[in-house]
Design a protein around this motif. Structure first.
Motif, PDB file in Angstrom:
ATOM      1  N   ARG A   1       1.033  -1.340   0.187  1.00  0.00           N
ATOM      2  CA  ARG A   1      -0.050  -0.239  -0.131  1.00  0.00           C
ATOM      3  C   ARG A   1       0.442   1.257  -0.049  1.00  0.00           C
ATOM      4  O   ARG A   1       2.082   1.117   0.147  1.00  0.00           O
ATOM      5  N   GLY A   2       0.641   2.267  -1.123  1.00  0.00           N
ATOM      6  CA  GLY A   2       1.542   3.366  -0.982  1.00  0.00           C
ATOM      7  C   GLY A   2       1.138   4.030  -0.032  1.00  0.00           C
ATOM      8  O   GLY A   2       2.168   4.825   0.552  1.00  0.00           O
ATOM      9  N   HIS A   3       0.376   4.570   0.605  1.00  0.00           N
ATOM     10  CA  HIS A   3       0.250   5.587   1.522  1.00  0.00           C
ATOM     11  C   HIS A   3       1.281   4.984   2.719  1.00  0.00           C
ATOM     12  O   HIS A   3       1.774   5.846   3.747  1.00  0.00           O
ATOM     13  N   GLU A   4       1.294   3.902   2.964  1.00  0.00           N
ATOM     14  CA  GLU A   4       1.954   3.118   3.749  1.00  0.00           C
ATOM     15  C   GLU A   4       3.526   3.042   3.937  1.00  0.00           C
ATOM     16  O   GLU A   4       4.270   3.241   5.125  1.00  0.00           O
ATOM     17  N   ARG A   5       4.067   2.831   1.920  1.00  0.00           N
ATOM     18  CA  ARG A   5       5.195   2.963   1.905  1.00  0.00           C
ATOM     19  C   ARG A   5       5.601   4.659   2.843  1.00  0.00           C
ATOM     20  O   ARG A   5       7.076   5.058   3.087  1.00  0.00           O
ATOM     21  N   ALA A   6       4.392   5.673   2.004  1.00  0.00           N
ATOM     22  CA  ALA A   6       5.486   6.824   1.932  1.00  0.00           C
ATOM     23  C   ALA A   6       5.399   6.748   3.674  1.00  0.00           C
ATOM     24  O   ALA A   6       6.278   7.985   4.201  1.00  0.00           O
ATOM     25  N   ARG A   7       4.511   6.855   4.121  1.00  0.00           N
ATOM     26  CA  ARG A   7       5.492   7.636   5.821  1.00  0.00           C
ATOM     27  C   ARG A   7       5.726   6.766   6.374  1.00  0.00           C
ATOM     28  O   ARG A   7       6.941   7.044   7.080  1.00  0.00           O
ATOM     29  N   ALA A   8       6.386   5.214   5.987  1.00  0.00           N
ATOM     30  CA  ALA A   8       7.414   4.904   6.930  1.00  0.00           C
ATOM     31  C   ALA A   8       8.956   5.114   5.862  1.00  0.00           C
ATOM     32  O   ALA A   8       9.760   5.551   6.646  1.00  0.00           O
ATOM     33  N   LEU A   9       8.891   5.605   4.683  1.00  0.00           N
ATOM     34  CA  LEU A   9      10.087   6.042   4.095  1.00  0.00           C
ATOM     35  C   LEU A   9      10.146   7.813   4.922  1.00  0.00           C
ATOM     36  O   LEU A   9      11.681   8.421   4.843  1.00  0.00           O
ATOM     37  N   GLY A  10       9.115   8.139   5.024  1.00  0.00           N
ATOM     38  CA  GLY A  10       9.453   9.674   5.382  1.00  0.00           C
ATOM     39  C   GLY A  10       9.425   9.916   6.518  1.00  0.00           C
ATOM     40  O   GLY A  10      10.564  10.449   7.548  1.00  0.00           O
ATOM     41  N   LEU A  11       9.605   8.579   7.790  1.00  0.00           N
ATOM     42  CA  LEU A  11       9.744   8.400   8.903  1.00  0.00           C
ATOM     43  C   LEU A  11      11.595   8.179   8.475  1.00  0.00           C
ATOM     44  O   LEU A  11      12.537   7.855   9.706  1.00  0.00           O
ATOM     45  N   SER A  12      11.434   6.935   7.948  1.00  0.00           N
ATOM     46  CA  SER A  12      13.208   6.680   8.146  1.00  0.00           C
ATOM     47  C   SER A  12      13.623   7.451   8.011  1.00  0.00           C
ATOM     48  O   SER A  12      14.906   7.854   7.810  1.00  0.00           O
ATOM     49  N   ALA A  13      13.879   8.765   6.393  1.00  0.00           N
ATOM     50  CA  ALA A  13      14.546   9.453   6.285  1.00  0.00           C
ATOM     51  C   ALA A  13      14.819  10.701   7.080  1.00  0.00           C
ATOM     52  O   ALA A  13      15.484  11.577   7.657  1.00  0.00           O
ATOM     53  N   LEU A  14      13.383  11.118   8.168  1.00  0.00           N
ATOM     54  CA  LEU A  14      13.748  11.641   9.611  1.00  0.00           C
ATOM     55  C   LEU A  14      14.870  11.574  10.111  1.00  0.00           C
ATOM     56  O   LEU A  14      15.441  12.293  10.422  1.00  0.00           O
ATOM     57  N   LEU A  15      14.598  10.194  10.457  1.00  0.00           N
ATOM     58  CA  LEU A  15      15.140   9.082  11.392  1.00  0.00           C
ATOM     59  C   LEU A  15      16.756   9.373  10.903  1.00  0.00           C
ATOM     60  O   LEU A  15      17.535   9.217  11.643  1.00  0.00           O
ATOM     61  N   LEU A  16      16.766   9.025  10.109  1.00  0.00           N
ATOM     62  CA  LEU A  16      18.020   8.692   9.080  1.00  0.00           C
ATOM     63  C   LEU A  16      19.539  10.828   9.265  1.00  0.00           C
ATOM     64  O   LEU A  16      20.141  10.428   9.789  1.00  0.00           O
ATOM     65  N   ARG A  17      18.151  11.821   9.036  1.00  0.00           N
ATOM     66  CA  ARG A  17      18.339  12.731   8.672  1.00  0.00           C
ATOM     67  C   ARG A  17      19.682  13.050  10.467  1.00  0.00           C
ATOM     68  O   ARG A  17      19.931  13.829  10.705  1.00  0.00           O
ATOM     69  N   HIS A  18      18.579  12.969  11.642  1.00  0.00           N
ATOM     70  CA  HIS A  18      18.148  13.315  12.847  1.00  0.00           C
ATOM     71  C   HIS A  18      19.589  12.002  13.119  1.00  0.00           C
ATOM     72  O   HIS A  18      20.611  12.511  14.467  1.00  0.00           O
TER      73      HIS A  18
END
Length: 1589
Positions: A880-897
């Motif tokens: 499901r695309g919306h789940e991937r979008a949320r997960a990638l957004g969270l992953s990018a946020l955590l990696l940047r942090h």
């Protein structure tokens, strides 16, 4: 013919009269008529006797017999003797009047008989009819009909009887009541008149020329008188009197005596509802009302005495009409009604109580008229005003009014709309009402029942107040002492302020209320004028800037609360403030039905109590609020909590103390005890009370001063919260859970906001976190219905940062639970569909981000990062695309942090880099653009994390890694070419920076991505895989089998089409280096081949050299093993099953895939003869062969979507492969010819395989002749094959080659003939049959060679006629077909010796049950006759004569092919019969394509036969008798037709040839045949037997 024969024929036909088929029945009648034409008396006597003896015969059949008798009598009545005539008359009269009911067909048939007899025996008929006319009794309708018909049919005979007839009929004419009887009389009188006129017009031919017209005039005129004056009825139209003319004459002296009747008439007119808007109806209404005006002016007392009592009736129409008249009279006769006002007001008592909408509308209109004429200033007028206000308060949804025909807007005519307009008009336009309405209307502001009328009330009061202000301050100020019923200033202030919180309800009552409040400020408090005059316009302007949809409710309420706080500050009078708070509390019950306004009221109470300086008053009011709150309502619980929170700003200690006092109070204990009595509802209601208390503590903690919170959190606030929340989560009330979460969240936020939070040790932290997670897990995973999870995550975020830290398991539970709670939610709604829902979602997502960031910050290590990504991994791969979008957004946020906070103190390997890059890099092609951007950011952060762990500084910028940022623009573009080119560039960057030890883990992770449900991601994975193979494929030699296996398994999971070409390229790269291993691995693939394996096979043919090598290997594999194995038969007599062997089947399937590739063309041309012959033999030996059981089970279960569409059935796979050989070798014409003719489908089936092989040979001969010599050479070794199917296939192939001249052109004729003749003794019937077909094909392929091989060919064909013992031998059928083709080409001498033998041998096939045998034998018979050319021997001529009748009858064969063959055979027989007339008839009628009228043709044929061959009558009739028993209905029907025509054209001298009794008996049996056509023809034949006299 004797009389007994006629009687037998007639009786036979009469027995068939009961046939159910109308056509048969009609033919029986016709046959009877035919008998009657020859022997009328005997036939009529037989019919009469039959009807007399069969008294129970149903009337439809009796009518049929009577109709036949009438037809005979119509032409043969003159031949009757008197006795016969009398008998028939009595019979018909009896039949006609046997039943009194009207049975028209029966009675009309009997009447017809009488009329037909009456033309010759009129006296006897009239005598019988006159006996049916009884004095004083209505005659039978059929008798009247018969008399009428006779009057026309025989006027000269009937007219003399007319006086007697009329003398009997006229006396009973008036007795006729039924329409049918009257119609019969009218018809009879008409016919009598017509007959009399005809008689008088032809007196010169009349039997009595002295008759005159006046002899009938009297009787006819008397009949006319009855018809005209009794039967023809007319009705007079009545017109309404002119009521308006009567109204004009009111001034007469007789008015008083007629007044009551006049009023009643007028009143009834006005009470009729006007359903039409026509001008005439409306004009009538106006004229009636004008009449009432005239009466009101002259006689008011009498009028009111009549009208007012009618107001007391409960009838709607009467009351509405009366009110309409009263309103009209008040307006039009004001002077006369002046002293009648009290009387009229008192009479309105009952109409005011009526609930009918129409009555209410009429009452409002009357009150409006009263207001204009001073009625409401009278005692009792207040009641009318209150009634208007009540109607203004009606809710619109309770008005089920239907729009009138002239009403465009039904709401405009509703009671409420009319009342609102009336109130405003009375307030603004009727000056005399000002002192009546002010300040009287103020008392309607506060009662709840008038809430719906607040807007019109406020508008009217504003207008009235402004008028008073203009008159002076003294007139405006309200004297409350003189108006005790008016609400106090505090009540007005509270009411108007609270209703303003919902400003758009009730037609915008917020604006109206604020304007009224502003106008009333001198009557509220003298100090408020300046402030309100400034502030209220600002509030009104704010409302003007928004609509009901755009108004921010919380912001608006805060403005109103600020207005209240400023007001309280300006007044600054504790007594006034306490009085206002008291009034606010009193009005709480008024808002039980409006939760939002009640919630705001609580806030107002809290604000007012916060401004009060008296602690006793504060605690008293708080105590009362706790005791009287309606805890079941959510909004009320929230409002109560807000009240306590606002109050705690100024009175924290008192608020907490009051909450504890309430819990310890008797009131709380008693309420809990009472609730516990009712077990079914106690838990729920108790939890509502506890929810409110918990929420109160939360709001107190949130609003209280920060410096005082920490001291109270655990000791007072949380202790009490936990004390009240003692219910298990599984059965907890949702409201209680939400209240707890909100309260704990507010408490946690208050702790974190405190300046002393760093040194605070929260002992209840772990317990509260666990409680929040239980709440989160209890929420539905796919929908966001409540803010519980958001509040719980915010609470956890606040709690995580407070000491002590959570343990590892608790952290994992928090991460997993929170991710599942948010990620699985359905996509956030669009703003237009659910703004509140989207806002809640965004807030929940931000809460999750904050929580994860806080947790990562507590463990800033690679392991900590890996743990977080592992938790996100399932959501990153989600379909499901919306789940991937949320997960990638969270992953990018955590990696940047993580990257921003990275601090490396020692060089350590980042060992999970390959796995993480493989996880994120395919997402660079995700369908969602935002996800692609986030994926690049993730890869970018990972590469820099690797650099960081390799020792590079944080500010170092790598040129290769920085290229990722420039590639992000290419990911925005939707063009797939640009998108995947960008992915390829990203793959190159990864390949350059990835450590060698991470390559395998990255590839394996990429292979996992091939099965990704997101097509673009799967394609991106293939792009990157090929990029890696291209860059570093040389080191993967040992991993080829594993790579092939993994690639095949992953391709089966792949959904996208784009994955396969890339996978093929990968396979090609491996095969060019390791061909043998790749082929070996692919041959081991299970059958049926899935589509992906097929594509991999095709990838091996893209290069010609490689394709030739693969084809050679596969041909060798296919020929290595036997094609099938026979399994043991479990049942005796059952043929063993043939099961295909696996290796040849697999090789065949693989061959097809390789041959399907265009690049394989050169290799196919090189191996063409071997491929064609091997596959043709493979086809032949796999017909009917089954799949192995394991594969059968797979097919029964159904092929999965990944399997190829091709059929796995052994024969079908071989046929498809053979077709592929033709296509790939340039023989497209052969393949297309087979496609058009359906040859391939025929080859696949056992029934059509021979025909398929034949069509293949035909196509090869036509389009691929030059290749046949090599093909035949390769086929030479198969003539003696052990497999019967292969012999059948090759024989069919060779036989068809003789059908083309290519055999002669290529000098293959002799060898082909020799080969076929040698197979004539083959044990297989099909082979022998095909040999005969091949020999016969010489007639079309090489006709000039037939004469040379004639004896050999005829011997083979004649021998084929005697092949086997079966009566339907297919070899015999083929022999007949072959002889028909050859007889014209062989020498006549060669044919003559076997001519008679052939004719005798084929004769039994004429009547074969099989259409093919009938067609072939009859057509061959025709060819034999054609060959004789009229010069045949007598013995053969006898065969011709013997076959004549069968051929004529089979012209009606149900099979068109047989009928066509009969046409041909008869045309050919004609010259041999030596009868030019007969031959000419055959040539004329039996031409192909010409429609045949069988009856006409058979009639002509029989005419010529009986004329030229009279001695054949007996022989032909005997043959017909045989066909009476034919199984074909059409032939069975043709036989009696043939019989009838033979008899029709026979001469009396031929009678000795006929056994009449036998013939009648046979036809009598046919009359019972189930086929109507047969019965019809039998009846027709019986009618013609009269000829044999």
């Amino acid at each position: 013919m004797t009389e007994s024969s006629i009687k037998k024929l007639a009786s036979t036909l009469l027995d068939a009269i009961t046939d159910k088929d109308p056509v048969v029945q009609e033919q029986v009648c016709s046959a009877l008529c035919s008998l009657g034409e020859v022997r009328p008396v005997e036939t009529l006597r037989t019919c009469e006797e039959y009807l007399r003896q069969h008294d129970k015969l149903a009337h439809p059949y009796r009518a049929a017999v009577l109709r036949a008798m009438e037809r005979v009598l119509s032409s043969r009545a003159s031949e009757l003797d008197k006795d016969t005539a009398s008998t028939i008359i009595l019979l018909a009269s009896s039949e006609m009047t046997k039943t009194k009911d009207l049975v028209w067909d029966w009675q009309q048939a009997a009447s017809g008989v009488l009329v037909a007899v009456g033309r010759q025996f009129i006296s006897k008929v009239m005598e019988e009819l006159l006996r049916k006319l009884h004095p004083g009794t209505l005659p039978h309708c059929a008798v009247l009909h018969t008399l009428a018909s006779l009057s026309v049919a025989n006027a000269f005979g009937v007219v003399p009887f007319l006086p007697s007839v009329l003398s009997s009929l006229l006396p009973v004419l008036g007795m006729a009541k039924q329409d049918t009887v009257r119609v019969a009389f009218c018809s009879a009188l008409q016919r009598f008149s017509e007959g009399a006129l005809e008689y008088l017009a032809n007196l010169d031919r009349a039997p009595d020329p002295t008759v005159r017209k006046d002899a009938f005039a009297t009787d006819i005129f008397s009949a006319y008188d009855v018809l005209f004056h009794q039967w023809l009825q007319s009705r007079e139209a009545k017109s309404l009197g002119q009521i308006l003319e009567a109204a004009v004459s009111v001034g007469s002296r007789t008015l008083e005596t007629q007044l009551d009747a006049l009023l009643a008439a007028l009143h009834s007119q006005i009470c009729v509802p006007v359903e039409s808007s026509s001008p005439l109806v409306m004009s009538n209404q106006k004229e009636v009302l004008r009449c009432f005006t005239v009466l009101a002016c002259s006689l008011p007392d009498r009028l009111l005495a009549f009208l007012l009592p009618r107001l007391d009736t409960s009838n709607e129409r009467t009351r509405v009409g009366t009110l309409q008249v009263v309103r009209h009279v008040i307006n039009s006769a004001a002077a006369q009604m002046e002293d009648k006002k009290p009387f009229i007001l008192s009479s309105m008592r009952l109409p005011l109580l009526d609930t009918n909408s129409k009555v209410k509308r009429a009452v409002v209109q009357v009150i409006s008229a009263m207001a204009h004429h001073g009625y409401l200033e009278q005692p009792g007028g207040e009641v009318m005003i209150e009634y208007i206000v009540q109607q203004c308060a009606l809710p619109p949804e309770q008005e089920p009014e239907k729009p009138g025909p002239s009403s465009k807007d039904p709401k405009a005519d509703s009671v409420r709309a009319v009342s609102v307009r009336t109130l405003y008009l009375v307030s603004t336009t009727v000056d005399r009402m000002s002192h009546v309405l002010w300040p009287y209307l103020l008392q309607f502001l506060t009662p709840v029942r008038f809430t719906g009328a607040l807007t019109p009330l406020c508008r009217s009061l504003v207008h009235l107040a402004q008028k008073r202000q203009e008159a002076g301050a003294d007139a405006f100020l309200i004297q409350y002492d003189a108006h005790a019923s008016l609400p106090s200033p505090y009540a007005v202030t509270a009411r108007l302020l609270v209703v303003s919180s919902s400003p758009y309800l009730g037609d915008g009552r917020g604006v109206a209320a604020l304007r009224l409040l502003s106008v009333l400020h001198p009557n509220i408090h003298p100090l408020l004028g300046q402030h309100w005059e400034t502030t209220v316009p600002l509030l009104l302007g704010y409302l003007d800037e928004h609509t009901e949809e755009t108004l921010p409710q919380e912001e608006w309420e805060e403005k109103l609360l600020m207005f209240l706080r400023d007001t309280l500050a300006i007044v600054s009078d504790n007594a006034w403030i306490c009085q206002l708070s008291l009034e606010l509390c009193r009005q709480l019950p008024c808002y039980d039905e409006t939760p939002q306004e009640k919630n705001f009221l609580y806030k107002c109470i809290g604000t007012t109590l916060g401004a009060a300086s008296s602690k006793e008053v504060v605690r008293k009011h708080l105590q009362e609020l706790l005791e009287t709150a309606r805890y079941q309502e959510e909004a009320e619980r929230e409002g109560l909590a807000c009240c306590f929170g606002i109050c705690a700003i100024s009175h924290l200690e008192d608020t907490l103390a009051q909450l504890e006092d309430f819990v310890r109070s008797e009131v709380f204990r008693k309420s809990i005890g009472i609730l516990n009595i009712f077990k079914d509802r106690s838990e729920n209601e108790v939890e509502k009370v506890k929810s409110a208390l918990i929420l109160c503590y939360g709001h107190v903690a949130a609003r209280a001063p920060q410096e005082l919170v920490l001291a109270k959190v655990e000791s007072d606030i949380l202790r009490n919260i936990c004390q009240h929340f003692n219910t298990k989560v599984g059965i907890a009330d949702p409201a209680l859970k939400l209240c707890l979460v909100q309260s704990v969240c507010m408490v946690s936020r208050a702790i974190c906001s405190s300046t002393q939070a760093g040194s605070f040790h929260f002992t209840q932290k772990a317990e509260l976190v666990a409680q929040m997670m239980e709440f989160i897990r209890a929420e539905p995973p796919d929908s966001l219905r409540t803010p519980i999870r958001k509040k719980a995550m915010l609470t956890c975020t606040y709690l995580v940062s407070v000491e002590p830290a959570l343990d590892e398991q608790a952290r994992a539970d928090v991460i997993r639970g929170c991710l599942h709670s948010v990620m699985a939610l359905l996509p956030e709604p669009e703003e237009k569909d659910g703004g509140c829902q989207k806002s809640l979602y965004l807030e929940t997502l931000h809460a999750l981000e904050g929580l994860l960031t806080s947790l990562l910050q507590r463990n800033m290590t690679p392991q900590g990062l890996q743990i977080m990504i592992e938790h996100l991994s399932p959501w990153i791969k989600s379909p499901r695309g919306h789940e991937r979008a949320r997960a990638l957004g969270l992953s990018a946020l955590l990696l940047r942090h993580f990257l921003e906070q990275l601090r490396v103190s020692a060089l350590v390997p980042f060992h999970n880099l390959g796995l993480l890059v493989g996880l994120f890099s395919p997402r660079c092609a995700d369908l969602w653009p935002a996800t692609r951007q986030e994926a690049v950011d993730c890869v970018y952060s990972l590469l820099y994390l690797q650099l960081g762990y390799e020792g590079f500084s944080r500010d170092y910028r790598d040129d290769v890694a920085e290229r990722l940022l420039s590639l992000k623009d290419g990911l925005v573009h939707p063009d797939p070419t640009i998108l995947f080119h960008t992915c390829h560039s990203i793959g190159q960057i990864i390949a350059k920076r990835l450590p060698p030890d991470q390559l395998i883990s990255l590839l394996l992770t990429m292979f996992e991505a091939l099965g990704d449900p997101e097509k673009n991601c799967s394609r991106a994975a293939t792009v990157m895989i090929n990029c890696l193979l291209q860059e570093r494929g040389g080191v993967l030699q040992e991993k080829v089998p594993e790579i092939v296996s993994v690639l095949r398994s992953k391709l089966q999971e792949a959904q996208g089409e784009h994955v396969l070409p890339a996978a093929q390229h990968s396979m090609y790269l491996l095969a060019t280096q390791h061909c043998a291993a790749v082929v070996s691995s692919l041959l081991g693939s299970p059958l049926p081949l899935d589509s992906h394996t097929s594509m991999l096979w095709r990838a091996l043919a893209v290069e010609p050299r490689l394709a030739a090598q693969v084809l050679g290997l596969l041909l060798e594999k296919m020929s290595r093993d036997v094609p099938f194995k026979e399994s043991r038969a479990f049942l005796l007599g059952r043929t063993p099953d043939r099961v295909a062997t696996l290796l040849p089947l697999s090789a065949t399937c693989a061959l097809f895939e390789v041959l399907s590739t265009p690049a394989a063309g050169p290799a196919v041309l090189e191996l063409y003869p071997q491929l064609f012959v091997a596959l043709l033999l493979r086809v032949s030996c796999t017909v009917g062969v089954q799949l192995p059981r394991n594969l059968q089970a797979q097919e029964r279960r159904g092929a999965s979507p990944a399997l190829a569409a091709r059929n796995l059935e052994p024969c079908s796979s071989a046929v498809d492969t053979l077709r592929a050989v033709l296509l790939r070798s340039g023989s497209e014409d052969v393949a297309q010819r087979m496609d058009l003719e359906g040859g391939w489908e025929l080859l696949r089936t056992s029934a059509g395989h021979e025909e398929g092989a034949t069509r293949l040979a035909r196509a090869m001969a036509e389009h691929a002749g030059p290749r046949l010599p090599l093909v035949l050479k390769a086929l030479a070794c198969t003539h003696s094959s052990a497999y019967e199917n292969q012999r059948v296939t090759t024989t069919a192939f060779l036989a068809e080659l003789l059908n083309s001249n290519v055999a002669n052109d290529l000098m293959l004729l002799d060898s082909l003939l020799e080969s076929l003749v040698a197979r004539q003794k083959d044990t297989c019937t099909s082979v022998r049959r095909l040999v005969l077909r091949g020999l016969a094909n010489l007639a079309s392929g090489c006709p000039d060679k037939v004469r040379a091989h004639g004896p050999q060919l005829l011997t083979a064909m004649i021998g084929g006629l005697d092949d086997g013992d079966s009566p339907h031998s297919p070899v015999a059928l083929e022999a007949m077909l072959g002889l028909a083709r050859l007889v014209h080409l062989v020498e006549a001498w060669d044919l003559r010796s076997g001519l008679l033998h052939v004719a005798i041998r084929i004769r039994p096939f004429f009547d074969s049950e099989k259409m093919e045998f009938r067609t072939a034998s009859i057509r061959l018979f025709g060819h034999l006759n054609q060959v004789c050319h009229g010069d045949c021997e007598d013995v053969f001529l006898d065969q011709v004569v013997g076959g004549l009748a069968p051929l004529l009858l089979h012209l009606q064969d149900p099979q068109a092919a047989v009928a066509s063959a009969c046409r041909f055979a008869l045309r050919m027989c004609g010259p041999n019969l030596a009868c030019e007339d007969l031959s000419a008839a055959f040539q004329k009628h039996l031409q192909e394509g010409r429609a045949l009228h069988f009856g006409e043709f058979l009639n002509t044929t029989c005419k010529h036969l009986m004329h030229h061959f009279p001695d054949l009558l007996g022989r032909l009739l005997t043959t017909c008798l045989f066909y009476f028993k034919s199984s074909w209905e059409d032939v069975r029907a043709a036989a009696p037709l043939f019989t009838g025509f033979l008899v029709l054209h026979a001469e009396p001298r031929q009678q000795p040839q006929v056994d009449l009794d036998q013939l009648i008996s046979a036809l009598q049996i046919l009359l019972k045949d189930p086929a109507p056509e047969v019965r019809t023809r039998a009846a027709e034949a019986l009618g013609r037997l009269v000829k044999l006299a």
